[in-house]
Design an enzyme around this catalytic site. Structure first.
Site, PDB file in Angstrom:
ATOM      1  N   CYS A 156       0.425   5.772   7.036  1.00 13.72           N
ATOM      2  CA  CYS A 156       0.537   4.311   7.069  1.00 13.72           C
ATOM      3  C   CYS A 156       1.435   3.869   8.220  1.00 13.72           C
ATOM      4  O   CYS A 156       2.549   4.376   8.373  1.00 13.72           O
ATOM      5  CB  CYS A 156       1.092   3.794   5.745  1.00 13.72           C
ATOM      6  N   CYS A 168       7.705  -0.064   5.410  1.00  9.65           N
ATOM      7  CA  CYS A 168       8.273  -0.497   4.131  1.00  9.65           C
ATOM      8  C   CYS A 168       9.321   0.517   3.645  1.00  9.65           C
ATOM      9  O   CYS A 168       9.022   1.710   3.488  1.00  9.65           O
ATOM     10  CB  CYS A 168       7.178  -0.660   3.088  1.00  9.65           C
ATOM     11  N   CYS A 204       8.729   2.967   0.494  1.00 14.06           N
ATOM     12  CA  CYS A 204       7.460   3.693   0.330  1.00 14.06           C
ATOM     13  C   CYS A 204       7.486   5.060   1.003  1.00 14.06           C
ATOM     14  O   CYS A 204       7.790   5.173   2.197  1.00 14.06           O
ATOM     15  CB  CYS A 204       6.309   2.854   0.884  1.00 14.06           C
ATOM     16  N   CYS A 243      -7.430   0.988 -11.020  1.00 11.31           N
ATOM     17  CA  CYS A 243      -6.855   0.427  -9.799  1.00 11.31           C
ATOM     18  C   CYS A 243      -7.056   1.379  -8.628  1.00 11.31           C
ATOM     19  O   CYS A 243      -6.471   2.473  -8.606  1.00 11.31           O
ATOM     20  CB  CYS A 243      -5.370   0.153  -9.999  1.00 11.31           C
ATOM     21  N   CYS A 282      -9.590  -3.085 -10.146  1.00 11.48           N
ATOM     22  CA  CYS A 282      -8.616  -3.743  -9.278  1.00 11.48           C
ATOM     23  C   CYS A 282      -8.556  -2.951  -7.980  1.00 11.48           C
ATOM     24  O   CYS A 282      -8.507  -1.717  -7.993  1.00 11.48           O
ATOM     25  CB  CYS A 282      -7.246  -3.771  -9.947  1.00 11.48           C
ATOM     26  N   CYS A 342      -3.505 -10.417  -8.411  1.00 15.61           N
ATOM     27  CA  CYS A 342      -2.454  -9.580  -8.996  1.00 15.61           C
ATOM     28  C   CYS A 342      -1.348  -9.463  -7.954  1.00 15.61           C
ATOM     29  O   CYS A 342      -1.601  -9.025  -6.829  1.00 15.61           O
ATOM     30  CB  CYS A 342      -3.014  -8.205  -9.354  1.00 15.61           C
ATOM     31  N   ARG A 348       3.322  -6.696 -16.423  1.00 17.91           N
ATOM     32  CA  ARG A 348       3.103  -5.255 -16.546  1.00 17.91           C
ATOM     33  C   ARG A 348       4.366  -4.483 -16.173  1.00 17.91           C
ATOM     34  O   ARG A 348       4.928  -4.683 -15.107  1.00 17.91           O
ATOM     35  CB  ARG A 348       1.964  -4.807 -15.636  1.00 17.91           C
TER      36      ARG A 348
END
Length: 334
Positions: free
Chosen positions: A73, A77, A80, A117, A149, A209, A279
């Site tokens: 990626c 972030c 992560c 998901c 999702c 979401c 959640r």
């Protein structure tokens, strides 16, 4: 400025009543929840349960993640393990093939998860990756009673429309933290881009979401602001993650959120977003620890199984926890 905390059952029940009447808590009331004495947590959770029970009874929605593309990626972030700045030793692979995604869907059903998901690392999907996801989604929709999702990052023009046409029910794109705190967490995209993506998926009829990660240096006021931002965004599902500070990430030295604080956060989000799916998500096992069952007095949804690059607890333990609470798994629930 320090806000005087509320005490006593009636004060918390008054917030529950306000929430049920459709009134929004003020920042000051939100701070009162977050800064409540730990002795107030049980009456606070009972008040949150009044709101949760009104909208969801004793039902619990289960969701399962598949890490469909791991690592590589370009984003930075700080939380992560898949980001370009992470040195965490994780598996790295390109997008899983259709058969593997279908096998994941079957596994979700075996775990009694109603929502599957499909999550992929990266700033956003290439058209080739989107083709693979669309193909898998169409077959899942034709053969299994699952809600789907997708969480694929920032979407380009036309991509949200394709996902909606394929049958994706919900799209996840978390705000993660407050607008003010955002530049300290990532610099390769903006908070406003996150908002734009959520608005885009709403425009094409997918259920939005969007949630947060607690424990990334935000203040209590910023936590209250996050809850208010998600109310304004009208997110249908709000995953509340508690930072799991992975070694090799910029936030590796961050401490865990105390379990009692985590419960206050969940109560706050239930009061501010009363009718929405709240959640308990990543990091619940290491932050809430033995107090996980209490979280379901405010939340009405869980992830079951592993997360993206970190392990969850045994699925049988989650099923047992729900049963012991006298709650009930809501099958095939979005």
């Amino acid at each position: 400025m320090k806000v005087n905390t509320m005490t006593g059952n009636q004060e918390w029940l008054s917030l529950a009543k306000k929430s049920l009447n459709g009134e929004c808590l003020t920042i000051e009331e939100g701070l009162a929840v977050l800064e409540a004495n730990d002795d107030e947590v049980l009456p606070l959770m009972q008040a949150a349960f009044h709101v949760r029970r009104h909208f969801y009874g004793k039902k619990v929605k289960l969701n399962m993640i598949i890490n469909a593309k791991s690592g590589f990626c370009p984003e930075d972030c700080g939380y992560c393990s898949q980001s370009i700045v992470s040195t965490a030793p994780i598996q790295k692979y390109s997008l899983l093939d259709k058969e593997t995604l279908l096998a994941g869907a079957r596994e979700a059903m075996s775990r009694k998860a109603g929502t599957y998901c499909i999550v992929a690392s990266g700033k956003g999907p290439t058209n080739k990756d989107l083709d693979q996801v669309v193909e898998a989604v169409k077959e899942i929709r034709e053969t299994m009673p699952l809600k789907i999702c997708a969480c694929l990052g920032i979407l380009k023009d036309g991509q949200a429309e394709r996902l909606a046409e394929a049958g994706v029910h919900r799209y996840n794109h978390n705000l993660n933290t407050s607008k003010a705190n955002y530049p300290s967490i990532t610099t390769t995209h903006t908070y406003d881009q996150r908002i734009e993506t959520v608005e885009k998926v709403k425009a094409y009829g997918m259920s939005p979401c969007s949630g947060v990660i607690i424990g990334m240096g935000e203040s209590n006021q910023e936590i209250a602001e996050m809850a208010l931002a998600l109310r304004e965004l009208d997110a249908d599902s709000i995953p509340i993650n508690f930072l799991n500070a992975i070694p090799g990430t910029p936030l590796e030295g961050a401490g865990r959120t105390p379990a009692m604080k985590a419960l206050k956060v969940l109560a706050l989000f239930r009061f501010i977003c009363p009718s929405k799916e709240i959640r308990v998500a990543g990091g619940r096992e290491i932050n809430l620890r033995t107090l996980q069952p209490l979280s379901l007095y405010a939340a009405n949804s869980l992830f079951v199984g592993d997360y993206l690059t970190t392990a969850g607890q045994e699925i049988s333990n989650d099923h047992q926890m729900i049963e012991d609470l006298g709650f009930e798994i809501e099958l095939n629930a979005l």
